[in-house]
Scaffold this motif. Structure first.
Motif, PDB file in Angstrom:
ATOM      1  N   LYS A  40      41.131 -23.109 -62.565  1.00  0.00           N
ATOM      2  CA  LYS A  40      41.428 -22.164 -61.485  1.00  0.00           C
ATOM      3  C   LYS A  40      40.826 -22.633 -60.166  1.00  0.00           C
ATOM      4  O   LYS A  40      41.410 -22.425 -59.107  1.00  0.00           O
ATOM      5  CB  LYS A  40      40.936 -20.763 -61.843  1.00  0.00           C
ATOM      6  CG  LYS A  40      41.769 -20.126 -62.923  1.00  0.00           C
ATOM      7  CD  LYS A  40      41.252 -18.760 -63.322  1.00  0.00           C
ATOM      8  CE  LYS A  40      42.066 -18.245 -64.498  1.00  0.00           C
ATOM      9  NZ  LYS A  40      41.409 -17.217 -65.245  1.00  0.00           N
ATOM     10  N   SER A  41      39.675 -23.292 -60.241  1.00  0.00           N
ATOM     11  CA  SER A  41      39.046 -23.791 -59.011  1.00  0.00           C
ATOM     12  C   SER A  41      39.805 -24.993 -58.439  1.00  0.00           C
ATOM     13  O   SER A  41      39.607 -25.362 -57.295  1.00  0.00           O
ATOM     14  CB  SER A  41      37.584 -24.176 -59.272  1.00  0.00           C
ATOM     15  OG  SER A  41      37.512 -25.276 -60.164  1.00  0.00           O
ATOM     16  N   TYR A  42      40.675 -25.588 -59.240  1.00  0.00           N
ATOM     17  CA  TYR A  42      41.481 -26.743 -58.819  1.00  0.00           C
ATOM     18  C   TYR A  42      42.892 -26.320 -58.396  1.00  0.00           C
ATOM     19  O   TYR A  42      43.637 -27.115 -57.842  1.00  0.00           O
ATOM     20  CB  TYR A  42      41.543 -27.747 -59.986  1.00  0.00           C
ATOM     21  CG  TYR A  42      42.455 -28.925 -59.779  1.00  0.00           C
ATOM     22  CD1 TYR A  42      42.158 -29.910 -58.850  1.00  0.00           C
ATOM     23  CD2 TYR A  42      43.623 -29.050 -60.529  1.00  0.00           C
ATOM     24  CE1 TYR A  42      43.000 -30.994 -58.665  1.00  0.00           C
ATOM     25  CE2 TYR A  42      44.469 -30.137 -60.349  1.00  0.00           C
ATOM     26  CZ  TYR A  42      44.156 -31.104 -59.418  1.00  0.00           C
ATOM     27  OH  TYR A  42      44.996 -32.178 -59.235  1.00  0.00           O
ATOM     28  N   LEU A  43      43.239 -25.060 -58.616  1.00  0.00           N
ATOM     29  CA  LEU A  43      44.606 -24.602 -58.421  1.00  0.00           C
ATOM     30  C   LEU A  43      45.133 -24.823 -57.005  1.00  0.00           C
ATOM     31  O   LEU A  43      46.244 -25.326 -56.823  1.00  0.00           O
ATOM     32  CB  LEU A  43      44.725 -23.123 -58.806  1.00  0.00           C
ATOM     33  CG  LEU A  43      46.122 -22.525 -58.794  1.00  0.00           C
ATOM     34  CD1 LEU A  43      47.069 -23.290 -59.705  1.00  0.00           C
ATOM     35  CD2 LEU A  43      46.060 -21.061 -59.213  1.00  0.00           C
ATOM     36  N   VAL A  44      44.363 -24.485 -55.986  1.00  0.00           N
ATOM     37  CA  VAL A  44      44.827 -24.642 -54.605  1.00  0.00           C
ATOM     38  C   VAL A  44      45.070 -26.126 -54.299  1.00  0.00           C
ATOM     39  O   VAL A  44      46.097 -26.491 -53.727  1.00  0.00           O
ATOM     40  CB  VAL A  44      43.833 -24.015 -53.603  1.00  0.00           C
ATOM     41  CG1 VAL A  44      44.204 -24.364 -52.169  1.00  0.00           C
ATOM     42  CG2 VAL A  44      43.797 -22.492 -53.784  1.00  0.00           C
ATOM     43  N   GLU A  45      44.132 -26.979 -54.717  1.00  0.00           N
ATOM     44  CA  GLU A  45      44.307 -28.420 -54.517  1.00  0.00           C
ATOM     45  C   GLU A  45      45.527 -28.927 -55.283  1.00  0.00           C
ATOM     46  O   GLU A  45      46.311 -29.732 -54.773  1.00  0.00           O
ATOM     47  CB  GLU A  45      43.051 -29.170 -54.974  1.00  0.00           C
ATOM     48  CG  GLU A  45      43.121 -30.667 -54.764  1.00  0.00           C
ATOM     49  CD  GLU A  45      41.889 -31.401 -55.270  1.00  0.00           C
ATOM     50  OE1 GLU A  45      41.997 -32.622 -55.470  1.00  0.00           O
ATOM     51  OE2 GLU A  45      40.826 -30.770 -55.472  1.00  0.00           O
ATOM     52  N   LEU A  48      48.190 -27.250 -56.045  1.00  0.00           N
ATOM     53  CA  LEU A  48      49.383 -26.798 -55.327  1.00  0.00           C
ATOM     54  C   LEU A  48      49.651 -27.673 -54.104  1.00  0.00           C
ATOM     55  O   LEU A  48      50.800 -28.015 -53.825  1.00  0.00           O
ATOM     56  CB  LEU A  48      49.217 -25.341 -54.887  1.00  0.00           C
ATOM     57  CG  LEU A  48      49.462 -24.305 -55.962  1.00  0.00           C
ATOM     58  CD1 LEU A  48      48.984 -22.937 -55.510  1.00  0.00           C
ATOM     59  CD2 LEU A  48      50.929 -24.268 -56.337  1.00  0.00           C
ATOM     60  N   GLU A  49      48.593 -28.024 -53.387  1.00  0.00           N
ATOM     61  CA  GLU A  49      48.760 -28.879 -52.206  1.00  0.00           C
ATOM     62  C   GLU A  49      49.322 -30.245 -52.583  1.00  0.00           C
ATOM     63  O   GLU A  49      50.092 -30.836 -51.837  1.00  0.00           O
ATOM     64  CB  GLU A  49      47.423 -29.043 -51.476  1.00  0.00           C
ATOM     65  CG  GLU A  49      46.977 -27.783 -50.761  1.00  0.00           C
ATOM     66  CD  GLU A  49      45.547 -27.867 -50.231  1.00  0.00           C
ATOM     67  OE1 GLU A  49      44.871 -28.903 -50.433  1.00  0.00           O
ATOM     68  OE2 GLU A  49      45.111 -26.878 -49.620  1.00  0.00           O
ATOM     69  N   TYR A  65      53.245 -29.487 -54.192  1.00  0.00           N
ATOM     70  CA  TYR A  65      54.336 -28.990 -53.352  1.00  0.00           C
ATOM     71  C   TYR A  65      55.184 -30.114 -52.752  1.00  0.00           C
ATOM     72  O   TYR A  65      56.417 -30.059 -52.853  1.00  0.00           O
ATOM     73  CB  TYR A  65      53.854 -28.029 -52.259  1.00  0.00           C
ATOM     74  CG  TYR A  65      55.030 -27.509 -51.482  1.00  0.00           C
ATOM     75  CD1 TYR A  65      55.870 -26.549 -52.046  1.00  0.00           C
ATOM     76  CD2 TYR A  65      55.370 -28.027 -50.243  1.00  0.00           C
ATOM     77  CE1 TYR A  65      56.997 -26.108 -51.379  1.00  0.00           C
ATOM     78  CE2 TYR A  65      56.498 -27.594 -49.569  1.00  0.00           C
ATOM     79  CZ  TYR A  65      57.315 -26.630 -50.137  1.00  0.00           C
ATOM     80  OH  TYR A  65      58.447 -26.212 -49.487  1.00  0.00           O
ATOM     81  N   CYS A 106      54.336 -25.087 -48.264  1.00  0.00           N
ATOM     82  CA  CYS A 106      54.715 -24.221 -49.384  1.00  0.00           C
ATOM     83  C   CYS A 106      54.920 -22.785 -48.895  1.00  0.00           C
ATOM     84  O   CYS A 106      54.004 -22.181 -48.335  1.00  0.00           O
ATOM     85  CB  CYS A 106      53.639 -24.257 -50.476  1.00  0.00           C
ATOM     86  SG  CYS A 106      54.093 -23.284 -51.926  1.00  0.00           S
ATOM     87  N   SER A 128      52.898 -17.948 -51.972  1.00  0.00           N
ATOM     88  CA  SER A 128      51.455 -17.783 -52.154  1.00  0.00           C
ATOM     89  C   SER A 128      51.107 -18.078 -53.620  1.00  0.00           C
ATOM     90  O   SER A 128      51.986 -18.063 -54.488  1.00  0.00           O
ATOM     91  CB  SER A 128      51.039 -16.351 -51.814  1.00  0.00           C
ATOM     92  OG  SER A 128      51.547 -15.453 -52.794  1.00  0.00           O
ATOM     93  N   VAL A 129      49.839 -18.299 -53.884  1.00  0.00           N
ATOM     94  CA  VAL A 129      49.382 -18.508 -55.254  1.00  0.00           C
ATOM     95  C   VAL A 129      49.755 -17.293 -56.095  1.00  0.00           C
ATOM     96  O   VAL A 129      50.240 -17.420 -57.229  1.00  0.00           O
ATOM     97  CB  VAL A 129      47.858 -18.771 -55.306  1.00  0.00           C
ATOM     98  CG1 VAL A 129      47.351 -18.767 -56.731  1.00  0.00           C
ATOM     99  CG2 VAL A 129      47.507 -20.071 -54.610  1.00  0.00           C
TER     100      VAL A 129
END
Length: 155
Positions: A99-104, A106-107, A110, A140, A143-144
């Motif tokens: 979960k802590s890697y999710l934003v990265e 996604l970046e 995308y 993107c 949103s998450v």
């Protein structure tokens, strides 16, 4: 070329290493290769998440951009969204630290998802409109929360 068990038969090396760990035979462990395998395992988990996100994002984009295609075509995209979203949710449930890697992730996913959607859409047949690349947002648009929402389809 090295002729260690690790190099000759990875599966046998794994079984031997597990047995050594169970028997607390720490002195006989192949530490360098064990570290290498653990690092690779972590990378593999991240790559799996990113791969599933790439396909999920590609098909969310296709549903958004090619809203005017026949329902028959959309059906496979909806199915893919369902499947890959579930895979992402399973990845996150099985390995909560991802979960802590999710934003990265996604970046990273995308741009690949966008590229995949564009390539797939260029293969459109049956008189279906082929969207312009500019119709696919460079950033993107989801949103998450939307991406993980089991009732969200980008439309």
């Amino acid at each position: 070329m090295s002729n260690t068990l690790y190099d000759r038969d990875l599966q046998q090396w794994i079984e031997q290493t597990v047995e050594q760990l169970r028997n607390r035979e720490f002195g006989s462990l192949d530490i360098e290769h064990l570290i290498e395998e653990l690092v690779d395992l972590g990378k593999s988990e991240k790559n799996t998440l990113r791969s599933n996100l790439t396909i999920l994002l590609a098909h969310l984009l296709k549903l958004r951009v090619q809203y005017d295609v026949p329902d028959m075509m959309k059906g496979s995209w909806y199915s893919s969204v369902l499947e890959h979203r579930q895979r992402v949710l399973n990845n996150l449930a099985d390995t909560p630290s991802l979960k802590s890697y999710l934003v990265e992730a996604l970046e990273k996913a995308y741009p690949d998802g966008r590229k995949l959607a564009i390539k797939e859409d260029k293969l459109a047949k049956f008189g279906v409109r082929v969207p312009q690349e500019s119709e696919y947002s460079m950033i993107c648009p989801f949103s998450v929360k939307q991406i993980l929402d089991e009732d969200f389809y980008g439309v």
